[in-house]
Motif scaffolding. Structure first.
Motif, short mmCIF file in Angstrom:
data_model
loop_
_atom_site.label_atom_id
_atom_site.label_comp_id
_atom_site.label_asym_id
_atom_site.label_seq_id
_atom_site.Cartn_x
_atom_site.Cartn_y
_atom_site.Cartn_z
N THR A 179 0.83 -1.21 0.00
CA THR A 179 0.00 0.00 0.00
C THR A 179 0.86 1.26 0.00
O THR A 179 0.58 2.22 -0.73
N LEU A 180 1.91 1.26 0.81
CA LEU A 180 2.80 2.41 0.86
C LEU A 180 3.47 2.65 -0.48
O LEU A 180 3.50 3.79 -0.98
N LEU A 181 3.99 1.60 -1.10
CA LEU A 181 4.66 1.75 -2.39
C LEU A 181 3.68 2.19 -3.47
O LEU A 181 3.99 3.05 -4.30
N GLY A 219 1.68 6.28 -7.24
CA GLY A 219 0.60 7.11 -7.78
C GLY A 219 0.89 8.58 -7.67
O GLY A 219 0.67 9.35 -8.62
N LEU A 220 1.40 9.01 -6.52
CA LEU A 220 1.76 10.43 -6.35
C LEU A 220 2.88 10.83 -7.30
O LEU A 220 2.86 11.91 -7.89
N MET A 221 3.88 9.97 -7.44
CA MET A 221 5.01 10.29 -8.32
C MET A 221 4.54 10.45 -9.76
O MET A 221 4.93 11.41 -10.45
N LEU A 222 3.68 9.54 -10.23
CA LEU A 222 3.19 9.65 -11.60
C LEU A 222 2.35 10.91 -11.79
O LEU A 222 2.43 11.57 -12.83
N ALA A 223 1.55 11.24 -10.78
CA ALA A 223 0.74 12.45 -10.89
C ALA A 223 1.61 13.70 -10.96
O ALA A 223 1.38 14.59 -11.79
N ILE A 224 2.62 13.76 -10.12
CA ILE A 224 3.51 14.93 -10.11
C ILE A 224 4.24 15.07 -11.43
O ILE A 224 4.30 16.15 -12.04
N PHE A 263 -6.07 6.10 -6.64
CA PHE A 263 -6.67 6.92 -5.60
C PHE A 263 -5.76 8.08 -5.21
O PHE A 263 -6.18 9.24 -5.18
N THR A 264 -4.49 7.77 -4.93
CA THR A 264 -3.57 8.84 -4.53
C THR A 264 -3.29 9.80 -5.68
O THR A 264 -3.20 11.02 -5.48
N SER A 289 -12.79 18.01 -9.37
CA SER A 289 -13.34 17.04 -8.43
C SER A 289 -12.66 15.68 -8.62
O SER A 289 -12.22 15.33 -9.72
N PHE A 290 -12.62 14.93 -7.54
CA PHE A 290 -12.06 13.58 -7.61
C PHE A 290 -12.93 12.68 -8.47
O PHE A 290 -12.43 11.80 -9.18
#
Length: 220
Positions: A22-24, A29-34, A130-131, A143-144
């Protein structure tokens, strides 16, 4: 086949790995979004970041990252366990008692990895999306729900099967590499450490190469 042993291995390989998975997954997800927002921002196309994020997560990153995680976490443990049993002549003892070592020791591991790695990949899909959705919706002031709707519009069932199929194949590769290295140990305790290290290295190399071949063949 020992059903109880299969479920035990599934718990060790899959359920026990959920926290780190879950942590990874959330971090990926955050890295790809950024990175997607930064790259597309050069062309003023940040609104289309969901396309790259959705396809990258489902087809590539989730099965690949989960396979590398399992190779380092469970593949090394399997190799070390079999290597120790081989050095202590426990495998020979099983053969003397008329028990097939492959059926007794190897089959539960292979089945557990082939089942649980796709499950971990699916969980990684959900967490990563989700992240990423939270970050993208906050960054674009949207919106999400719209991010989820747009992501589902570009994803197809074949994309999900693509990632799940690769994850199952990676699970079998990890199990086979660990078993082969563990059963070919020599040299006592030093040999156990050596085959454990080689098991992780060979598994990751095979996973990356197989992923490249799989992606090449399925995108032509």
């Amino acid at each position: 086949m020992r059903i109880g042993a299969v479920f035990y291995e599934m718990q060790q390989v899959g359920v026990a790995a959920l926290p780190i998975a879950t942590l990874l997954s959330g971090t990926i997800g955050l890295m790809l979004a950024i990175q997607s927002l930064y790259s597309l921002g050069i062309f003023g196309a940040e609104a289309y970041a969901y396309i790259g994020i959705a396809l990258s997560v489902v087809r590539e990153f989730s099965p690949l990252i989960m396979a590398i995680l399992v190779a380092g976490r469970s593949g090394s443990a399997i190799a070390a366990r079999l290597a120790t049993m081989t050095i202590n002549q426990e495998v020979d003892a099983l053969q003397v008692m008329g028990i097939n070592p492959v059926r007794y020791l190897v089959t539960p591991v292979v089945i557990a990895l082939a089942i649980m790695l796709p499950c971990l990949a699916m969980w990684a899909n959900l967490v990563s999306e989700f992240t990423a959705g939270l970050y993208v919706s906050a960054a674009l002031n949207s919106s999400f729900g719209s991010f989820v709707h747009d992501s589902l519009s570009v994803l197809h069932v074949g994309d999900v099967y693509h990632g799940i199929g690769k994850a199952g194949l990676f699970g079998v590769l990890i199990a086979l590499v660990a078993v082969v290295n563990g059963s070919s140990v020599s040299g006592g305790a030093e040999g156990v450490g050596r085959v454990t290290t080689w098991s992780v290295v060979q598994s990751i190399c095979l996973i990356v190469v197989t992923d490249m071949i799989f992606a090449f063949l399925t995108t032509r």
